[in-house]
Structure formats: structure tokens, C-alpha cells
Scaffold this motif. Structure first.
Motif, PDB file in Angstrom:
ATOM      1  N   ASP A   1       0.827  -1.209   0.000  1.00 27.95           N
ATOM      2  CA  ASP A   1       0.000   0.000   0.000  1.00 27.95           C
ATOM      3  C   ASP A   1       0.860   1.258   0.000  1.00 27.95           C
ATOM      4  OD1 ASP A   1       0.947   0.216   2.582  1.00 27.95           O
ATOM      5  OD2 ASP A   1      -1.027   0.277   3.544  1.00 27.95           O
TER       6      ASP A   1
ATOM      7  N   ASN B   1      -7.766  -1.989   5.620  1.00 29.45           N
ATOM      8  CA  ASN B   1      -8.845  -1.590   4.724  1.00 29.45           C
ATOM      9  C   ASN B   1      -8.542  -1.967   3.280  1.00 29.45           C
ATOM     10  OD1 ASN B   1     -11.437  -0.018   4.434  1.00 29.45           O
ATOM     11  ND2 ASN B   1     -10.143   1.155   3.031  1.00 29.45           N
ATOM     12  N   GLU B   2      -7.346  -1.626   2.821  1.00 33.42           N
ATOM     13  CA  GLU B   2      -6.956  -1.942   1.446  1.00 33.42           C
ATOM     14  C   GLU B   2      -6.878  -3.455   1.235  1.00 33.42           C
ATOM     15  OE1 GLU B   2      -6.547   1.985   2.362  1.00 33.42           O
ATOM     16  OE2 GLU B   2      -5.416   0.412   3.393  1.00 33.42           O
ATOM     17  N   TYR B   3      -6.352  -4.150   2.243  1.00 32.19           N
ATOM     18  CA  TYR B   3      -6.229  -5.612   2.146  1.00 32.19           C
ATOM     19  C   TYR B   3      -7.598  -6.271   2.045  1.00 32.19           C
ATOM     20  CZ  TYR B   3      -4.729 -10.349   3.502  1.00 32.19           C
ATOM     21  OH  TYR B   3      -4.479 -11.705   3.550  1.00 32.19           O
TER      22      TYR B   3
ATOM     23  N   VAL C   1      -1.040  -0.520  -4.359  1.00 33.26           N
ATOM     24  CA  VAL C   1      -2.412  -0.025  -4.319  1.00 33.26           C
ATOM     25  C   VAL C   1      -2.422   1.320  -3.605  1.00 33.26           C
ATOM     26  CG1 VAL C   1      -3.429  -2.326  -4.364  1.00 33.26           C
ATOM     27  CG2 VAL C   1      -2.927  -1.259  -2.159  1.00 33.26           C
TER      28      VAL C   1
ATOM     29  N   TYR D   1     -10.460  -2.073  -5.826  1.00 32.42           N
ATOM     30  CA  TYR D   1      -9.144  -2.256  -6.455  1.00 32.42           C
ATOM     31  C   TYR D   1      -9.256  -3.182  -7.664  1.00 32.42           C
ATOM     32  CZ  TYR D   1      -7.366   0.217  -2.469  1.00 32.42           C
ATOM     33  OH  TYR D   1      -7.135   1.195  -1.533  1.00 32.42           O
TER      34      TYR D   1
ATOM     35  N   PRO E   1      -4.016   3.909  -1.128  1.00 32.45           N
ATOM     36  CA  PRO E   1      -4.926   3.833   0.024  1.00 32.45           C
ATOM     37  C   PRO E   1      -6.215   4.626  -0.182  1.00 32.45           C
ATOM     38  CG  PRO E   1      -2.674   4.252   0.735  1.00 32.45           C
ATOM     39  CD  PRO E   1      -2.688   4.409  -0.753  1.00 32.45           C
ATOM     40  N   GLN E   2      -7.245   4.189   0.549  1.00 38.80           N
ATOM     41  CA  GLN E   2      -8.527   4.893   0.660  1.00 38.80           C
ATOM     42  C   GLN E   2      -9.307   4.948  -0.649  1.00 38.80           C
ATOM     43  OE1 GLN E   2      -7.535   8.677   2.457  1.00 38.80           O
ATOM     44  NE2 GLN E   2      -7.317   7.768   4.478  1.00 38.80           N
ATOM     45  N   ARG E   3      -9.164   3.909  -1.448  1.00 35.96           N
ATOM     46  CA  ARG E   3     -10.015   3.785  -2.625  1.00 35.96           C
ATOM     47  C   ARG E   3     -11.137   2.795  -2.321  1.00 35.96           C
ATOM     48  NH1 ARG E   3      -6.349   2.683  -7.818  1.00 35.96           N
ATOM     49  NH2 ARG E   3      -8.427   2.339  -8.645  1.00 35.96           N
TER      50      ARG E   3
END
Length: 376
Positions: A177, A235-237, A206, A213, A208-210
Motif C-alpha cells: 500500500d 482496509n486496502e487488504y 495499491v 481495487y 490507500p482509501q479507494r
């Protein structure tokens, strides 16, 4: 009225005798004490970890005090809240130093420890962190830092070697991230995989905060990846796990402990099942912790991730004082970082000259039924 010198002297000594009488018979008895600050996120989202720190240190202090204290000094615990932020850590550090406390168990967050450590060093204060894992904390080479947790980069090396051993022949991708935490893990995992003869097939980042993905999912599909090592936060994971499952990809996920939060299943849904995470040893299973765990459970404490590491951090300070035969913080730090073992609730711990824990503190866990259990 004129008072003779002799009469003045007699009156003075009578007053002194009266004052001495009341000092002897009225003043409270003074006890030698050793003041130690516990500082971490006592408020906010990370307050459960902060309260674990507090309970662990309090339990250690009570045990040591019951045995006569440290060199005859009874430990007094003072709790400070840093809110889990660097700014909060700096404010707490200033207050700790202002109060004249020279030994600290804390901080929890790496960013908080890194922010506070130079100030402590400047003001003759030793800190032992139970939870700060960023390698930079000890790579600044400050005289006053140690930690009872392992370093982030140890997770990366461990995960790379684990993947090579347990998943030979897989097409492996590294996903980050982009945080400093993630970069450290990725570098070590990549090196371990390359050394094992199973180099990663791709490195993806990636943002963050999207909300989704899908672009990363498409790249993993195109590269025919069937194992991902993810370094980053939850969160991203979770969104990446969910996206891969929704796309029909059959990928084994492995991650560092930045993803380890109890609400991960809420983000990832059923995709979290079977994913692996590298995390600290289960300290509650350590034979050396048996009595401490029983005592803590007896008073309603049932979470031990940072409780026992904080218990050990306070024991490390006490052990350093015993070895140094001094409460001078610099001498205590030198003793702790001499490599000589210190008895703690986690067994004998020894530290490098930089303050890193020498003993391994990592194993692999797997998500089963929305909780983690040791991986087979």
C-alpha cells in the motif's frame, strides 16, 4: 524590648526541638520509590491496545513490589495518553519529563515512539516499547531505546521463507500500500523469495482509501498470480481480498500484521477465510508466562497481545537496573543492550546494541471462522 543574645539562642533551640518532635511523630513515613510512566493510546480507536499495555505494566509492578521492589524501591506507575499520534506522543513525553520520570514503558505506535524517542534521549529518559515494530526506531541509534516486540522487517523475511517452504512452484506477487511499514516488509520478503529460488513475478502498489481495487485484480489475473504477499493496512487488504473473490480468482493471500484487526472480516467478507498472517508469538502459551496469565485472568484480563509484552518491558527496565546496579538511565540502557539475558514473563530476553530484541517473536496464523488460529 531588648532581648539578650543568650535568651535568643535558648528560644531558638526550644523552637527547633518542638519542630523536630512534630516532624518525628506527625510526618508520614517516606518510602523509596521508582517512578515509571506507561504511555500509549489510552483513548481513540487503539485504546484497547493502550489499556492492555497499562494492565500488563501494572501487573508486573505489583509482582516486583511484592518481592521487595527494585533494589529496595517500590515501583509507582503513572499512565499517560498519547492518543496514538506523533503529536500526542510529543505532548505526553514533555509532561513525563516535566514530572521527573526517567523510565518509560511505551509507546505503542511506531510513529509515536519515533516522535518521542529523541526528546526522551535529550532529557535523560529511557524507553522500552512493547509494540513499536518499525525498524527506524532503533536504526536512529539513540542511546535510550529498546523494544520487547520484533521488527517489521523480520515479518517480511519470515513470510518470504514460509511461502517458499509451504507453497513451492506458485506464481507469487508482492502487493504494497506504499506506506513505510509496507516497504520494509516488501524488501525483506522479496529478498527471501529470491534467495530461495522462487522470485516474485510482480510488484504492485495499491493507493490507500479507494473504494475498490479492480485494476489491481485485473493485473493479478493477467499475470496468472496464485499467491499474493500483501504488505499494508487492513482496509486496502480487505477490499483486495473481496475483489479477488468476486472476480473468481483462486489466490492464496499472506500478509503482515498491519492487516490484523478484528473487523477485517467485515471488510473482506468470506474472502478472509484461509488467508494467512504473520504475527507475534502467542505469548500466553509461553511457559514462563503461566503464573502471570493465571493472575491476570483472575482479575478479568483475557487479552494478552500487548499485556504480556508490556509486562516484559517493565521487567526489562527492572532487570536493567539490577544489572547496572544503578538507576542512572544511561547506565541502565547500556546494561539492557549489553546482550546479557534478562528474566521476563516471556522467558529470558536479550537485546542488541541498538535495543532490538534478539529472540524470535513471529509465527504464521490462519483466519478460520472470523478469528485467527496458528497455521498448521
Amino acid at each position: 524590648m531588648k532581648i539578650s543574645f543568650g535568651r535568643y539562642i535558648a528560644t531558638f533551640f526550644m523552637a527547633m526541638q518542638i519542630a523536630l518532635f512534630f516532624t518525628i511523630f506527625s510526618a508520614p513515613a517516606q518510602t523509596n520509590t521508582l517512578d515509571i510512566a506507561i504511555v500509549g493510546p489510552m483513548s481513540g480507536d487503539l485504546s484497547p491496545q493502550g489499556r492492555q499495555m497499562e494492565k500488563g505494566a501494572q501487573a508486573a509492578a505489583a509482582k516486583i513490589n511484592s518481592r521487595g521492589g527494585v533494589a529496595g524501591n517500590q515501583i509507582r506507575i503513572f499512565t499517560f495518553d498519547d492518543g496514538g499520534t506523533p503529536a500526542g506522543a510529543e505532548a505526553a513525553a514533555r509532561e513525563i519529563v516535566k514530572q521527573g520520570i526517567r523510565f518509560v514503558v511505551g509507546h505503542y505506535n511506531s510513529g509515536s515512539s519515533i516522535a518521542a524517542a529523541p526528546f526522551y534521549a535529550k532529557h535523560n529518559t529511557l524507553m522500552v516499547s512493547p509494540g513499536s515494530t518499525n525498524p527506524m526506531l532503533t536504526e536512529f541509534k539513540l542511546w535510550n531505546v529498546a523494544r520487547t516486540s520484533s521488527r517489521d522487517d523480520a515479518q517480511g523475511s519470515f513470510a518470504g521463507n514460509y511461502i517458499a517452504k509451504h507453497f513451492p512452484g506458485r506464481r507469487i506477487a508482492l502487493v504494497s500500500d506504499g506506506t513505510p511499514y509496507a516497504q520494509g516488509l516488501i524488501l525483506k520478503a522479496r529478498a527471501a523469495l529470491k534467495a530461495s529460488g522462487q522470485p516474485a513475478k510482480g510488484l504492485f502498489v495499491v493507493k490507500p482509501q479507494r473504494p475498490r481495487y479492480d485494476d489491481t485484480v485485473a493485473k493479478l489475473r493477467a499475470a496468472k498470480i496464485d499467491l499474493v504477499f500483501f504488505a499494508g493496512l487492513a482496509n486496502e487488504y480487505g477490499l483486495l481480498l473481496r475483489g479477488c473473490k468476486e472476480a473468481g480468482l483462486n489466490i492464496q493471500f499472506v500478509s503482515g500484521d498491519g492487516t490484523l484487526v478484528n473487523y477485517l472480516p467485515t471488510i473482506a467478507g468470506s474472502a478472509v477465510e484461509g488467508s494467512l498472517v504473520a504475527f507475534s508469538l502467542n505469548d500466553a502459551d509461553n511457559p514462563s508466562a503461566k503464573d502471570a496469565v493465571a493472575s491476570l485472568k483472575a482479575v478479568g484480563v483475557n487479552e494478552f497481545e500487548y499485556t504480556l509484552k508490556s509486562y516484559a518491558a517493565l521487567e526489562t527496565i527492572a532487570g536493567g537496573i539490577d544489572q547496572a546496579k544503578s538507576q542512572t538511565p544511561r547506565l541502565v540502557a547500556t546494561a539492557i543492550r549489553s546482550g546479557q539475558p534478562i528474566k521476563t514473563v516471556l522467558g529470558d530476553l536479550s537485546f542488541t546494541s541498538a535495543g532490538d530484541r534478539r529472540e524470535p517473536d513471529i509465527m504464521m496464523y490462519v483466519w478460520r471462522d472470523n478469528t485467527i488460529v496458528p497455521a498448521p
